[in-house]
Write a protein that holds these residues in place. Structure first.
Motif, mmCIF file in Angstrom:
data_model
loop_
_atom_site.group_PDB
_atom_site.id
_atom_site.type_symbol
_atom_site.label_atom_id
_atom_site.label_comp_id
_atom_site.label_asym_id
_atom_site.label_seq_id
_atom_site.Cartn_x
_atom_site.Cartn_y
_atom_site.Cartn_z
ATOM 1 N N ASP A 101 40.174 35.620 37.744
ATOM 2 C CA ASP A 101 38.801 36.046 37.508
ATOM 3 C C ASP A 101 38.042 34.926 36.812
ATOM 4 O O ASP A 101 38.582 34.250 35.939
ATOM 5 C CB ASP A 101 38.764 37.268 36.583
ATOM 6 N N LEU A 102 36.799 34.759 37.198
ATOM 7 C CA LEU A 102 35.897 33.881 36.454
ATOM 8 C C LEU A 102 34.811 34.763 35.841
ATOM 9 O O LEU A 102 34.825 35.026 34.668
ATOM 10 C CB LEU A 102 35.310 32.796 37.356
ATOM 11 N N ALA A 103 33.888 35.257 36.676
ATOM 12 C CA ALA A 103 32.817 36.116 36.164
ATOM 13 C C ALA A 103 32.928 37.549 36.674
ATOM 14 O O ALA A 103 32.125 38.387 36.313
ATOM 15 C CB ALA A 103 31.463 35.526 36.551
ATOM 16 N N SER A 104 33.880 37.829 37.551
ATOM 17 C CA SER A 104 34.064 39.202 38.043
ATOM 18 C C SER A 104 35.521 39.412 38.421
ATOM 19 O O SER A 104 36.359 38.547 38.212
ATOM 20 C CB SER A 104 33.141 39.475 39.233
ATOM 21 N N GLY A 157 28.673 30.471 36.942
ATOM 22 C CA GLY A 157 28.485 31.822 37.447
ATOM 23 C C GLY A 157 29.277 32.199 38.679
ATOM 24 O O GLY A 157 29.001 33.224 39.306
ATOM 25 N N TRP A 158 30.282 31.405 39.030
ATOM 26 C CA TRP A 158 31.122 31.752 40.178
ATOM 27 C C TRP A 158 32.005 32.934 39.789
ATOM 28 O O TRP A 158 32.499 32.999 38.665
ATOM 29 C CB TRP A 158 31.956 30.557 40.613
ATOM 30 N N PRO A 159 32.235 33.865 40.717
ATOM 31 C CA PRO A 159 32.963 35.086 40.360
ATOM 32 C C PRO A 159 34.477 34.956 40.271
ATOM 33 O O PRO A 159 35.103 35.651 39.472
ATOM 34 C CB PRO A 159 32.574 36.074 41.461
ATOM 35 N N ALA A 160 35.080 34.093 41.101
ATOM 36 C CA ALA A 160 36.545 34.080 41.167
ATOM 37 C C ALA A 160 37.049 32.710 41.591
ATOM 38 O O ALA A 160 36.314 31.905 42.167
ATOM 39 C CB ALA A 160 37.028 35.146 42.153
ATOM 40 N N ALA A 161 38.331 32.484 41.314
ATOM 41 C CA ALA A 161 38.989 31.228 41.666
ATOM 42 C C ALA A 161 40.233 31.516 42.488
ATOM 43 O O ALA A 161 40.941 32.493 42.234
ATOM 44 C CB ALA A 161 39.383 30.471 40.404
ATOM 45 N N ILE A 162 40.493 30.660 43.473
ATOM 46 C CA ILE A 162 41.704 30.714 44.291
ATOM 47 C C ILE A 162 42.394 29.369 44.161
ATOM 48 O O ILE A 162 41.734 28.323 44.143
ATOM 49 C CB ILE A 162 41.369 30.999 45.769
ATOM 50 N N LEU A 163 43.711 29.392 44.088
ATOM 51 C CA LEU A 163 44.488 28.166 43.978
ATOM 52 C C LEU A 163 45.804 28.369 44.723
ATOM 53 O O LEU A 163 46.354 29.475 44.715
ATOM 54 C CB LEU A 163 44.752 27.870 42.501
ATOM 55 N N ALA A 198 33.870 32.474 46.239
ATOM 56 C CA ALA A 198 34.959 32.089 45.344
ATOM 57 C C ALA A 198 35.043 30.573 45.329
ATOM 58 O O ALA A 198 34.488 29.893 46.194
ATOM 59 C CB ALA A 198 36.286 32.689 45.810
ATOM 60 N N LEU A 199 35.743 30.060 44.348
ATOM 61 C CA LEU A 199 36.007 28.625 44.266
ATOM 62 C C LEU A 199 37.467 28.367 44.587
ATOM 63 O O LEU A 199 38.344 29.133 44.181
ATOM 64 C CB LEU A 199 35.692 28.090 42.864
ATOM 65 N N PHE A 200 37.705 27.275 45.294
ATOM 66 C CA PHE A 200 39.054 26.839 45.644
ATOM 67 C C PHE A 200 39.382 25.639 44.763
ATOM 68 O O PHE A 200 38.706 24.616 44.827
ATOM 69 C CB PHE A 200 39.092 26.465 47.120
ATOM 70 N N TYR A 201 40.405 25.787 43.921
ATOM 71 C CA TYR A 201 40.796 24.740 42.983
ATOM 72 C C TYR A 201 41.947 23.932 43.564
ATOM 73 O O TYR A 201 42.995 24.478 43.879
ATOM 74 C CB TYR A 201 41.192 25.362 41.638
#
Length: 163
Positions: A148-151, A107-113, A74-77
């Protein structure tokens, strides 16, 4: 003219740190979110900066994460910061939205903030159920959000760690 562009560390790093200090003060290093950042490296190709007449006036930094025993990517914003002279508009949402688009394209699947639901909800973040995600330190569960980004971001569950 305002530009939202990928971060170039050699050009933007000092200005971004100055903006973080002006926005959050020296206490921002004590936050739980910093535990995720201190042993990681941001992703400048996904992070976005707002530049006006050569000056950095906004930023959304992005970091890679792993979540839970399955080690989901996942990505951390964040931090998301806007210069005091440019607050009150939608610049924080704009720069974060551009970073979301970059994360999706990569292509990252998800984001967390971690942030204000009323604000970041406008760009698709939703508060996670209490205790779905845990962090390496105290965190207000009412401010933990995913998108969600890609999943399907709802599969994220467990301890959030640096990648």
């Amino acid at each position: 003219m305002l530009q939202i562009i990928p971060e170039t560390p050699a050009i933007h790093a000092d200005a971004i740190e100055t903006l973080f200090d002006a926005t959050f003060g020296p206490g921002h290093f004590a936050k739980t979110a910093e535990r995720l950042r201190e042993y990681s490296r941001s992703l400048p190709e996904i992070s976005r900066v707002a530049v006006l007449d050569g000056e950095v006036i906004g930023v959304c930094r992005v970091w890679p994460l792993r979540v839970g025993p399955a080690r989901h990517r996942a990505l951390f914003y964040g931090p998301v910061a806007v210069a005091p002279s440019h607050r009150g508009g939608r610049l924080g949402l704009t720069v974060t939205g551009e970073a979301i688009e970059a994360g999706t394209a990569a292509g990252w699947p998800a984001a967390i903030l971690i942030g204000a639901p009323a604000y970041f909800g406008e760009i698709g973040f939703t508060v996670t159920p209490k205790h779905q995600l845990s962090f390496p330190g105290p965190q207000d569960p009412a401010r933990v959000m995913v998108r969600d980004l890609a999943s399907d971001a709802s599969v994220l569950s467990g301890l959030v760690t640096a990648a």
